[in-house]
Design a protein around this motif. Structure first.
Motif, PDB file in Angstrom:
ATOM      1  N   SER A  17     -51.894 -44.934 -55.493  1.00 39.55           N
ATOM      2  CA  SER A  17     -52.626 -46.078 -55.031  1.00 39.55           C
ATOM      3  C   SER A  17     -54.032 -46.061 -55.957  1.00 39.55           C
ATOM      4  CB  SER A  17     -53.196 -45.678 -53.726  1.00 39.55           C
ATOM      5  OG  SER A  17     -52.085 -45.505 -52.469  1.00 39.55           O
ATOM      6  N   VAL A  18     -54.669 -47.353 -55.889  1.00 43.18           N
ATOM      7  CA  VAL A  18     -55.977 -47.586 -56.539  1.00 43.18           C
ATOM      8  C   VAL A  18     -56.865 -48.336 -56.070  1.00 43.18           C
ATOM      9  CG1 VAL A  18     -56.818 -48.422 -58.880  1.00 43.18           C
ATOM     10  CG2 VAL A  18     -54.701 -47.541 -58.962  1.00 43.18           C
ATOM     11  N   ILE A  19     -58.026 -47.645 -55.805  1.00 43.55           N
ATOM     12  CA  ILE A  19     -59.016 -48.070 -55.151  1.00 43.55           C
ATOM     13  C   ILE A  19     -60.386 -48.096 -55.905  1.00 43.55           C
ATOM     14  CG2 ILE A  19     -58.435 -47.706 -53.014  1.00 43.55           C
ATOM     15  CD1 ILE A  19     -59.931 -45.502 -52.333  1.00 43.55           C
ATOM     16  N   PHE A  51     -62.607 -44.276 -45.188  1.00 40.82           N
ATOM     17  CA  PHE A  51     -63.133 -44.296 -46.417  1.00 40.82           C
ATOM     18  C   PHE A  51     -62.333 -44.888 -47.603  1.00 40.82           C
ATOM     19  CE2 PHE A  51     -63.903 -42.299 -50.541  1.00 40.82           C
ATOM     20  CZ  PHE A  51     -65.165 -42.711 -50.884  1.00 40.82           C
ATOM     21  N   LEU A  52     -61.022 -44.356 -47.464  1.00 38.89           N
ATOM     22  CA  LEU A  52     -60.124 -44.415 -48.307  1.00 38.89           C
ATOM     23  C   LEU A  52     -59.438 -46.077 -48.181  1.00 38.89           C
ATOM     24  CD1 LEU A  52     -58.566 -41.185 -48.857  1.00 38.89           C
ATOM     25  CD2 LEU A  52     -60.132 -42.036 -50.415  1.00 38.89           C
ATOM     26  N   THR A  53     -59.291 -46.323 -46.802  1.00 36.27           N
ATOM     27  CA  THR A  53     -58.591 -47.686 -46.556  1.00 36.27           C
ATOM     28  C   THR A  53     -59.167 -48.813 -45.957  1.00 36.27           C
ATOM     29  OG1 THR A  53     -57.985 -46.766 -44.332  1.00 36.27           O
ATOM     30  CG2 THR A  53     -56.270 -46.183 -46.120  1.00 36.27           C
ATOM     31  N   ARG A  54     -60.436 -48.633 -45.174  1.00 35.79           N
ATOM     32  CA  ARG A  54     -60.812 -49.222 -44.369  1.00 35.79           C
ATOM     33  C   ARG A  54     -61.615 -50.782 -45.122  1.00 35.79           C
ATOM     34  NH1 ARG A  54     -62.460 -49.420 -39.203  1.00 35.79           N
ATOM     35  NH2 ARG A  54     -63.567 -51.162 -38.420  1.00 35.79           N
ATOM     36  N   VAL A  69     -51.830 -51.004 -49.161  1.00 35.87           N
ATOM     37  CA  VAL A  69     -52.660 -50.084 -48.305  1.00 35.87           C
ATOM     38  C   VAL A  69     -51.512 -49.234 -47.463  1.00 35.87           C
ATOM     39  CG1 VAL A  69     -54.094 -49.733 -46.421  1.00 35.87           C
ATOM     40  CG2 VAL A  69     -54.702 -51.485 -48.231  1.00 35.87           C
ATOM     41  N   ILE A  70     -50.437 -49.733 -46.990  1.00 32.12           N
ATOM     42  CA  ILE A  70     -49.732 -49.307 -46.133  1.00 32.12           C
ATOM     43  C   ILE A  70     -49.096 -47.801 -46.842  1.00 32.12           C
ATOM     44  CG2 ILE A  70     -47.463 -50.443 -46.923  1.00 32.12           C
ATOM     45  CD1 ILE A  70     -48.533 -49.403 -43.305  1.00 32.12           C
ATOM     46  N   ASP A  71     -48.688 -47.818 -47.925  1.00 31.18           N
ATOM     47  CA  ASP A  71     -48.203 -46.618 -48.522  1.00 31.18           C
ATOM     48  C   ASP A  71     -49.262 -45.481 -48.590  1.00 31.18           C
ATOM     49  OD1 ASP A  71     -46.068 -45.207 -50.208  1.00 31.18           O
ATOM     50  OD2 ASP A  71     -47.704 -44.937 -51.456  1.00 31.18           O
ATOM     51  N   LEU A  72     -50.514 -45.874 -48.697  1.00 30.21           N
ATOM     52  CA  LEU A  72     -51.553 -44.753 -48.614  1.00 30.21           C
ATOM     53  C   LEU A  72     -51.889 -44.611 -47.246  1.00 30.21           C
ATOM     54  CD1 LEU A  72     -53.743 -43.216 -49.987  1.00 30.21           C
ATOM     55  CD2 LEU A  72     -55.111 -45.108 -49.771  1.00 30.21           C
ATOM     56  N   GLN A  73     -51.945 -45.295 -46.442  1.00 30.82           N
ATOM     57  CA  GLN A  73     -51.991 -44.850 -44.844  1.00 30.82           C
ATOM     58  C   GLN A  73     -50.734 -43.921 -44.506  1.00 30.82           C
ATOM     59  OE1 GLN A  73     -52.284 -48.992 -43.237  1.00 30.82           O
ATOM     60  NE2 GLN A  73     -53.862 -47.987 -41.833  1.00 30.82           N
ATOM     61  N   GLU A  74     -49.557 -44.210 -44.945  1.00 34.66           N
ATOM     62  CA  GLU A  74     -48.505 -43.502 -44.572  1.00 34.66           C
ATOM     63  C   GLU A  74     -48.606 -42.262 -45.023  1.00 34.66           C
ATOM     64  OE1 GLU A  74     -45.210 -45.699 -45.893  1.00 34.66           O
ATOM     65  OE2 GLU A  74     -44.508 -46.125 -43.949  1.00 34.66           O
ATOM     66  N   ARG A  75     -49.268 -41.737 -46.147  1.00 37.71           N
ATOM     67  CA  ARG A  75     -49.512 -40.461 -46.603  1.00 37.71           C
ATOM     68  C   ARG A  75     -50.556 -39.791 -46.071  1.00 37.71           C
ATOM     69  NH1 ARG A  75     -48.750 -41.170 -53.234  1.00 37.71           N
ATOM     70  NH2 ARG A  75     -47.054 -42.560 -53.380  1.00 37.71           N
ATOM     71  N   LEU A  76     -51.625 -40.513 -45.919  1.00 41.98           N
ATOM     72  CA  LEU A  76     -52.775 -40.191 -45.075  1.00 41.98           C
ATOM     73  C   LEU A  76     -52.519 -39.626 -43.710  1.00 41.98           C
ATOM     74  CD1 LEU A  76     -55.400 -42.131 -46.553  1.00 41.98           C
ATOM     75  CD2 LEU A  76     -55.093 -39.882 -47.182  1.00 41.98           C
ATOM     76  N   THR A  77     -51.743 -40.262 -42.844  1.00 47.17           N
ATOM     77  CA  THR A  77     -51.409 -40.251 -41.496  1.00 47.17           C
ATOM     78  C   THR A  77     -50.205 -39.575 -41.190  1.00 47.17           C
ATOM     79  OG1 THR A  77     -50.940 -42.482 -41.074  1.00 47.17           O
ATOM     80  CG2 THR A  77     -53.069 -41.775 -41.029  1.00 47.17           C
ATOM     81  N   ARG A  78     -49.449 -38.642 -42.108  1.00 48.31           N
ATOM     82  CA  ARG A  78     -47.999 -38.435 -41.823  1.00 48.31           C
ATOM     83  C   ARG A  78     -48.035 -37.883 -40.606  1.00 48.31           C
ATOM     84  NH1 ARG A  78     -43.926 -37.729 -45.612  1.00 48.31           N
ATOM     85  NH2 ARG A  78     -45.034 -39.189 -46.729  1.00 48.31           N
ATOM     86  N   GLY A  79     -48.943 -37.107 -40.013  1.00 48.17           N
ATOM     87  CA  GLY A  79     -48.486 -36.469 -38.640  1.00 48.17           C
ATOM     88  C   GLY A  79     -48.795 -37.461 -37.439  1.00 48.17           C
ATOM     89  N   ASN A  80     -49.094 -38.615 -37.990  1.00 51.77           N
ATOM     90  CA  ASN A  80     -49.617 -39.702 -36.744  1.00 51.77           C
ATOM     91  C   ASN A  80     -49.062 -40.992 -37.019  1.00 51.77           C
ATOM     92  OD1 ASN A  80     -51.009 -40.992 -34.713  1.00 51.77           O
ATOM     93  ND2 ASN A  80     -52.899 -40.936 -35.699  1.00 51.77           N
ATOM     94  N   PRO A  81     -47.575 -41.032 -37.080  1.00 48.44           N
ATOM     95  CA  PRO A  81     -46.902 -42.438 -37.266  1.00 48.44           C
ATOM     96  C   PRO A  81     -47.326 -43.661 -36.724  1.00 48.44           C
ATOM     97  CG  PRO A  81     -45.431 -40.956 -35.926  1.00 48.44           C
ATOM     98  CD  PRO A  81     -46.529 -40.053 -36.422  1.00 48.44           C
TER      99      PRO A  81
END
Length: 328
Positions: A123-125, A195-198, A223-235
């Motif tokens: 992911s690139v931001i 901070f990383l996705t909004r 964004v969805i790929d990064l969100q999945e990595r950051l929120t792995r325990g909260n699907p």
């Protein structure tokens, strides 16, 4: 397979899933913009778990006892996938100076990739100094003890745009993100994830509201790929983004792709029928399934089950919900 064997298989699967969920972290409530909780734990700790971890474990959703063997198998596979720990690496390889008529600032390019293997989906931001500064202030408010020894690059009165200062800050911000990510409560916090996705999500939903579905879809898929990595325990937390992707594909007349992402979203809500996206998503999936010649009767049955348990209330359409996300 006879009835006894079938029942035995289901019991064994239930026991297997229970063993996994016993060491899982809590799944959040159905309220909007929930703060991600503890990740799924993949092995028994040698030390006694802390009190809050025990409470989170007990709060985690359990498989529905009425699930079929096939549904239990899929649930079990999903749980095992969530157990695989994802570690992220932050790199800041470059920066650029942005000049406007009344302002001038530096944008730092942040690359986020998964460690341990070659990552094709990095992911690139881009973020500026003021974005990092705001993140630091927000984290200090909530995690004062954890942030006690975390240093932040100070502002300088002059020289902010020199190559030397920019290079120093590139290294400093890289170390800063690495340190924040190493602290479990911070990396799971909504403030860090925002901070990383909004900013990208804001842009995507703005395009969606303006009817620019192709542009919105392009951003959401990044964004969805990064969100999945950051929120792995909260699907459940990525359901709104998945549903926005469904809306974009549907309005772009890509029903097959819309159905694919709808299935991903629905799988995360199988035990969360009170979630605000559940019925709008189910209605959209029934329409898509009918259009594609897929099984829509099972989806219709779920709809009828929900109606039988709930009092009739006004429900927004999936698109109506999507356009309300990230409205300032």
């Amino acid at each position: 397979m006879d009835q006894d064997s079938h029942c035995t298989a289901e019991r064994e699967l239930l026991e297997a899933v229970s063993r996994i969920t016993t060491f899982s972290a809590t799944s959040p409530s159905d309220e909007e913009q929930n703060q991600p909780q503890d990740e799924v734990l993949c092995q028994v700790r040698k030390e006694n778990p802390e009190k809050d971890e025990l409470q989170d474990s007990n709060a985690y959703l359990s498989p529905n006892s009425s699930m079929t063997t096939k549904e239990l198998q899929e649930y079990w596979r999903n749980e095992k996938r969530q157990c695989r720990q994802v570690k992220l690496l932050f790199e800041i390889p470059s920066a650029r100076i942005v000049e406007h008529s009344l302002s001038k600032y530096v944008m730092y390019k942040i690359i986020i990739l998964q460690t341990g293997s070659f990552d094709r989906n990095k992911s690139v931001i881009e973020r500026r100094y003021s974005d990092f500064e705001k993140l630091h202030r927000n984290l200090l408010e909530e995690f004062s003890e954890e942030m006690e020894d975390v240093t932040f690059p100070k502002k300088t009165l002059t020289g902010n745009f020199t190559e030397e200062v920019i290079n120093e800050r590139k290294l400093a911000f890289k170390d800063y993100l690495r340190l924040l990510y190493s602290m479990k409560y911070i990396r799971r916090s909504k403030k860090f994830i925002d901070f990383l996705t909004r900013p990208e999500l804001h842009e995507a939903y703005s395009c969606l509201r303006g009817g620019q579905y192709t542009k919105a879809l392009e951003i959401l898929l990044e964004v969805i790929d990064l969100q999945e990595r950051l929120t792995r325990g909260n699907p459940v937390s990525i359901v709104p983004t998945l549903c926005a992707i469904v809306v974009c594909h549907k309005d772009l007349e890509n029903p097959a792709s819309a159905f694919e992402y709808g299935e991903k979203a629905l799988s995360r809500l199988h035990a969360r029928t009170s979630h605000r996206y559940y019925i709008p998503l189910l209605e959209t999936m029934i329409t898509l399934a009918y259009e594609l010649g897929k099984d829509f009767l099972s989806l219709q049955e779920k709809m009828e089950e929900w109606k039988a348990k709930k009092d009739p209330i006004r429900v927004f359409t999936l698109k109506e919900l999507a356009v309300r996300e990230y409205v300032q």
